[in-house]
Design an enzyme around this catalytic site. Structure first.
Site, mmCIF file in Angstrom:
data_model
loop_
_atom_site.group_PDB
_atom_site.id
_atom_site.type_symbol
_atom_site.label_atom_id
_atom_site.label_comp_id
_atom_site.label_asym_id
_atom_site.label_seq_id
_atom_site.Cartn_x
_atom_site.Cartn_y
_atom_site.Cartn_z
ATOM 1 N N SER A 1 0.865 -1.252 0.074
ATOM 2 C CA SER A 1 -0.118 -0.102 0.004
ATOM 3 C C SER A 1 0.859 1.253 0.070
ATOM 4 O O SER A 1 2.092 1.176 0.436
ATOM 5 C CB SER A 1 -0.748 -0.068 1.350
ATOM 6 O OG SER A 1 -1.480 1.125 1.343
ATOM 7 N N TYR B 1 -0.269 -0.520 10.378
ATOM 8 C CA TYR B 1 -0.635 -0.902 9.110
ATOM 9 C C TYR B 1 0.590 -0.585 8.242
ATOM 10 O O TYR B 1 0.978 -1.003 7.263
ATOM 11 C CB TYR B 1 -1.954 -0.462 8.559
ATOM 12 C CG TYR B 1 -2.207 -0.646 7.229
ATOM 13 C CD1 TYR B 1 -2.889 -1.992 6.809
ATOM 14 C CD2 TYR B 1 -2.138 0.186 6.023
ATOM 15 C CE1 TYR B 1 -3.234 -2.299 5.688
ATOM 16 C CE2 TYR B 1 -2.496 -0.254 5.022
ATOM 17 C CZ TYR B 1 -3.081 -1.541 4.576
ATOM 18 O OH TYR B 1 -3.737 -1.923 3.297
#
Length: 275
Positions: free
Chosen positions: A149, A162
């Site tokens: 990501s 994350y």
């Protein structure tokens, strides 16, 4: 004839969202696909709905032994393994000063430890055939695509856990590319920007999942969703099908000389235009 005829694939977290779209695209082009989800009913339903040859595998990949069972299911079902897409993941957001050890570790477990264990278990099924092919003077390319990501490549407030996990995906990818290139196993990653899934739905209306007895609210604040048109040059988030296109490219013969790369699939979002 599909470009992936005769290929077998594992796509983790493939009963919904980007994983589902990826599994559908691989299957559409001829691949046999293992459909994986934490929820057995959801995995079975997706497997039945996706056209082509699929098999469902339910299980929590963060639990000991489950990644190995997943790989064995692919080998038992299809006789071999050609493509692995490490897609399973979720978010558990919060600022660092309020984040527990459990909350931080959970993101490392699903985004780093799980791909590591899947790939370690798959190693003999990818490397040994390649050794024989090399002796015979043949090149047969196999594919690993790890999902990262732009939170991992550029950082994102509220996602220190994350972002750390997704940054780790990049390090794993680039290292494995150095180890497995000699076996003609292309190892690459895709760094997604804003894709319309349950992870990016409006937090006010989003789903809740359970982990370790805790309810975790998915989604992002509606204010952040409204900013998408301003920070993405293409003016909107991606659909899961558009996101899957980048993964499919890295699974296809057209990526045989693409290796150790992070492909940004972001609509040109300013935080995703550089590594």
């Amino acid at each position: 004839m599909g470009v992936l005829d005769g290929k077998s694939a594992i796509v983790t977290g493939s009963a919904r969202g980007i994983g589902r779209a990826t599994a559908e695209l691989l299957s559409e082009h001829g691949a046999q696909v293992v459909i994986n989800d934490l929820d057995g009913d959801v995995a079975e339903e997706a497997s039945n709905e996706i056209k082509g040859e699929t098999v469902a595998f339910a299980g929590d990949l963060t639990q000991d032994g489950v990644p190995e069972q997943l790989v064995q299911t692919a080998v038992d079902s299809f006789g071999k393994l050609d493509i692995i897409v490490n897609n399973a993941g979720y978010t558990w957001d919060g600022p660092i000063h309020k984040m527990s050890d459990e909350q931080f570790q959970a993101m490392l477990d699903i985004h780093n430890v799980v791909p590591f264990r899947v790939l370690r278990a798959a190693a003999p099924h990818l490397r040994e055939p390649a050794k024989k092919e090399k002796e015979e003077g043949r090149e047969v390319f196999r594919k690993v695509v790890n999902i990262s990501s732009i939170s991992g490549t550029m950082g994102n407030a509220g996602q220190v856990n994350y972002s750390s996990g997704k940054a780790g995906v990049v390090g794993l990818t680039k290292t494995l590319a150095k180890e497995w290139g000699q076996f003609k196993i292309n190892v690459n990653a895709v760094a997604f920007g804003f894709v319309e899934t349950r992870l990016t739905a409006s937090k006010e209306e989003s789903e809740t999942i359970q982990r370790g007895g805790q309810d975790i609210k998915l989604g992002i604040p509606e204010q952040m969703r409204q900013m998408a048109s301003f920070v993405i040059p293409l003016g909107r988030p991606a659909t899961p099908e558009e996101a899957a296109g980048g993964v499919f490219f890295l699974c296809s013969p057209w990526s045989n000389y693409v290796h150790g790369q992070v492909l940004n699939v972001t609509g040109g979002q300013f935080t995703g235009m550089t590594n």
